[in-house]
Design an enzyme around this catalytic site. Structure first.
Site, PDB file in Angstrom:
ATOM      1  N   PHE A  49      -3.630  -3.372  -2.527  1.00 48.01           N
ATOM      2  CA  PHE A  49      -3.329  -3.339  -3.959  1.00 48.01           C
ATOM      3  C   PHE A  49      -1.986  -2.648  -4.146  1.00 48.01           C
ATOM      4  CE2 PHE A  49      -3.242  -1.691  -8.272  1.00 48.01           C
ATOM      5  CZ  PHE A  49      -3.553  -2.838  -8.977  1.00 48.01           C
TER       6      PHE A  49
ATOM      7  N   LYS B 232       0.944   7.999  -9.416  1.00 44.70           N
ATOM      8  CA  LYS B 232      -0.345   8.625  -9.712  1.00 44.70           C
ATOM      9  C   LYS B 232      -0.279  10.157  -9.844  1.00 44.70           C
ATOM     10  CE  LYS B 232      -3.565   5.006  -8.284  1.00 44.70           C
ATOM     11  NZ  LYS B 232      -4.319   4.760  -9.494  1.00 44.70           N
TER      12      LYS B 232
ATOM     13  N   ASP C  14       3.016   2.285   0.917  1.00 42.20           N
ATOM     14  CA  ASP C  14       2.580   2.516  -0.455  1.00 42.20           C
ATOM     15  C   ASP C  14       1.617   3.703  -0.419  1.00 42.20           C
ATOM     16  OD1 ASP C  14       1.175   2.573  -2.828  1.00 42.20           O
ATOM     17  OD2 ASP C  14       1.102   0.395  -3.054  1.00 42.20           O
TER      18      ASP C  14
HETATM   19  C1  PLP Z   1      -1.992   1.843  -3.614  1.00 39.69           C
HETATM   20  C2  PLP Z   1      -1.569   1.535  -5.014  1.00 39.69           C
HETATM   21  N1  PLP Z   1      -0.376   0.962  -5.228  1.00 39.69           N
HETATM   22  C3  PLP Z   1       0.052   0.681  -6.471  1.00 39.69           C
HETATM   23  C4  PLP Z   1      -0.725   0.935  -7.574  1.00 39.69           C
HETATM   24  C5  PLP Z   1      -0.225   0.583  -8.943  1.00 39.69           C
HETATM   25  O1  PLP Z   1       0.102   1.728  -9.644  1.00 39.69           O
HETATM   26  P1  PLP Z   1       0.302   1.665 -11.240  1.00 39.69           P
HETATM   27  O2  PLP Z   1      -1.014   1.325 -11.838  1.00 39.69           O
HETATM   28  O3  PLP Z   1       0.798   3.043 -11.592  1.00 39.69           O
HETATM   29  O4  PLP Z   1       1.325   0.606 -11.513  1.00 39.69           O
HETATM   30  C6  PLP Z   1      -1.986   1.527  -7.395  1.00 39.69           C
HETATM   31  C7  PLP Z   1      -2.870   1.779  -8.544  1.00 39.69           C
HETATM   32  O5  PLP Z   1      -4.068   1.860  -8.440  1.00 39.69           O
HETATM   33  C8  PLP Z   1      -2.413   1.830  -6.087  1.00 39.69           C
HETATM   34  O6  PLP Z   1      -3.620   2.392  -5.852  1.00 39.69           O
END
Ligand code: PLP
Length: 400
Positions: free
Chosen positions: A128, A244, A215
Site C-alpha cells: 500500500f 503518519k 516506504d
Molecule cells: C505504507 C504506507 N504508505 C503510504 C500510505 C499513504 O499515506 P497517506 O494516507 O498519508 O497518503 C500509507 C497509509 O496508510 C501507508 O501505510
C-alpha cells in the site's frame, strides 16, 4: 451525521471529542483504549503536552510563509532527520501519498538521466503506497485500483518477500530503475519479511544500479523499535518516505534521499505549497525531541513483546489463531477466519483496533502506552477473540 462529506470511508458510528495519552473519549463521555493511534499516526498518544506547546508557540509567531523563502524550523527538522536516518537531504510534503509521489518522480528523473526513457519500478503484491494515481498504481491491491484505470504505467509487480522474483524481473526488464517496498507491509496484513530481505534488495540495487526506495510511512518513527525499520538491517536506502507519526497528527510527510538520489531534484523539479511549513515542522521537531527524551523507541520492542506474549499465553489453546507476529509495536494477530466484526465488538467494549486483509487483527498502539494499559489491552482483546471464535464451528481435525 453530515451527508455532505463524500462517502469514501465506511465510518464507525462514533465521534471522539477528546483524548489523553492512549485514551479517547466520545461525545457521551465513554472512554476507549486506543490500540490503533489513528492508524500509526499518534505515536505519542493524544493531546501530548510537548506537541500542544510546540504548535501553540509556533502559531503565535507564524503558521506559514512559503517555500520561496528560507524556513528556519524546516531546516532544523531536516538536520535532525538526516542525523537520525543517515540520509543526505529531504523534500517535505503533507501526506504519505504525496511523498511517495516525490519518490516515484525521483526514480523517473534518475532513469532519464541514465537515458532510460520508459522506466519501470519494481513493486510488490499486497503493498500500500497511497491513493493518488501514481501511488495507487504502485499499490498491490486491485480493489484500490478498480474504477480508476488507466493506471500510471511503469510498475512491475512481484510477490513480497521473494528475492528470486525480483532477480528474474530485473533479468527480464532492462528498463527497471528502482525497487519500492515497505520494510513490513502494514495494510497488507503486518507481513514481516525474512530478516535479510532488505539486505538482499540493497545488494541487488548496488549490483544493477537501481534506486532502493523504502516506504516507511507506517514502519517509521520508532514504531518497529528503531527510528526507521531499515536500521534493523544496517543498510541505507537511496530513498525513504515518512509521514503518519512524523507530526503526531499534524499533516507532514518527508521524502529522504541519499547519495545519487539526493542530487536528482533541482529548482523547479518538484514543490508543494504547504510542504514543510513552520507549523508542521515545529510539531515534527517536538515529536523527535520527545521520542528521544522519553526513550520511546527503545521501549517499543519490549512493549510489543509484552502484548504479543500476553496474548499468546491467553490464546494458546485457541485453534483459530494462525499466528501472532510483531516487530516493535506493529502487531498482527492472524485468524483462520474473517474477523472484521471484531472491530465493532471491540468498539462497543471501549477498545480501538483494526482488521486488515479480512483475517488479521492489526494493533498499532501509541509508543507511550504504559504497563497497565498493555495489560488492559491484552485482557480485553483476548476475551473478545475468545468470545468471537467460540461461536464459530469447530476447527476440523486434519488427522481425522
Ligand atoms: C505504507 C504506507 N504508505 C503510504 C500510505 C499513504 O499515506 P497517506 O494516507 O498519508 O497518503 C500509507 C497509509 O496508510 C501507508 O501505510
Amino acid at each position: 451525521m453530515s451527508s455532505h462529506v463524500m462517502p469514501t470511508y465506511n465510518r464507525l458510528a462514533v465521534t471522539f471529542e477528546r483524548g489523553e495519552g492512549a485514551w479517547l473519549w466520545d461525545e457521551n463521555g465513554k472512554r476507549y483504549l486506543d490500540a490503533l493511534s489513528g492508524i500509526a499516526v499518534c505515536g505519542l498518544g493524544h493531546a501530548h503536552p510537548a506537541i500542544h506547546q510546540a504548535i501553540c508557540k509556533q502559531s503565535e509567531k507564524l503558521l506559514h510563509t512559503s517555500n520561496i523563502y528560507r524556513i528556519a524550523v524546516q531546516e532544523q527538522l531536516a538536520d535532525k532527520l538526516i542525523d537520525l536516518s543517515g540520509m543526505d537531504n529531504v523534500f517535505f510534503g503533507n501526506s504519505g501519498a504525496e511523498v511517495n509521489e516525490a519518490a516515484i518522480k525521483l526514480a523517473r528523473k534518475f532513469a532519464h538521466e541514465l537515458g532510460v526513457s520508459n522506466p519501470a519500478i519494481i513493486v510488490t503484491d499486497g503493498s500500500f503506497h497511497g491513493r493518488t494515481l501514481a501511488t495507487l498504481s504502485a499499490t498491490g491491491n486491485a480493489k484500490i485500483q478498480k474504477g480508476f484505470e488507466p493506471l500510471v504505467e511503469g510498475f512491475i509487480r512481484v510477490p513480497y518477500n521473494d528475492i528470486a522474483a525480483i532477480k528474474s524481473a530485473i533479468e527480464l526488464n532492462p528498463n527497471i530503475v528502482a525497487i519500492l517496498v515497505e520494510p513490513i507491509q502494514g495494510e497488507g496484513g503486518i507481513n514481516i519479511p525474512a530478516s535479510d530481505y532488505l539486505n538482499n534488495i540493497r545488494q541487488l540495487c548496488n549490483q544493477h544500479n537501481l534506486l532502493m526506495m523504502l516506504d516507511e510511512i507506517q514502519t517509521g518513527m520508532g514504531r518497529t523499535g528503531k527510528f526507521l525499520a531499515y536500521q534493523h538491517n544496517d543498510i541505507l536506502p537511496d530513498v525513504c518516505t515518512l509521514a503518519k507519526a512524523l507530526g503526531n497528527g499534524v499533516p507532514i510527510g518527508a521524502c529522504l534521499a541519499s547519495g545519487k538520489a539526493a542530487t536528482l531534484f533541482t529548482a523547479g523539479n518538484h514543490g508543494s505549497t504547504f510542504g514543510g511549513n513552520p507549523l508542521a515542522c515545529s510539531a515534527a521537531l517536538a515529536v523527535l525531541e520527545t521520542l528521544d527524551k522519553d526513550n520511546l523507541i527503545a521501549t517499543a520492542e519490549t512493549k510489543g513483546l509484552a502484548i504479543c506474549s500476553g496474548l499468546a499465553g491467553l490464546l494458546q489453546n485457541n485453534p483459530h489463531i494462525i499466528e501472532i507476529r510483531h516487530k516493535g509495536l506493529m502487531i498482527g494477530i492472524e485468524l483462520d477466519t474473517p474477523c472484521a466484526e471484531l472491530v465493532q465488538k471491540a468498539l462497543a467494549n471501549g477498545l480501538l483496533i483494526n482488521v486488515t486483509q479480512d483475517k488479521v487483527i492489526r494493533l498499532l498502539p501509541p509508543l507511550i502506552i504504559d504497563d497497565m494499559q498493555i495489560q488492559q489491552l491484552i485482557d480485553m482483546l483476548a476475551l473478545l477473540i475468545g468470545q468471537f471464535t467460540e461461536q464459530l464451528s469447530p476447527v476440523s481435525d486434519h488427522a481425522a
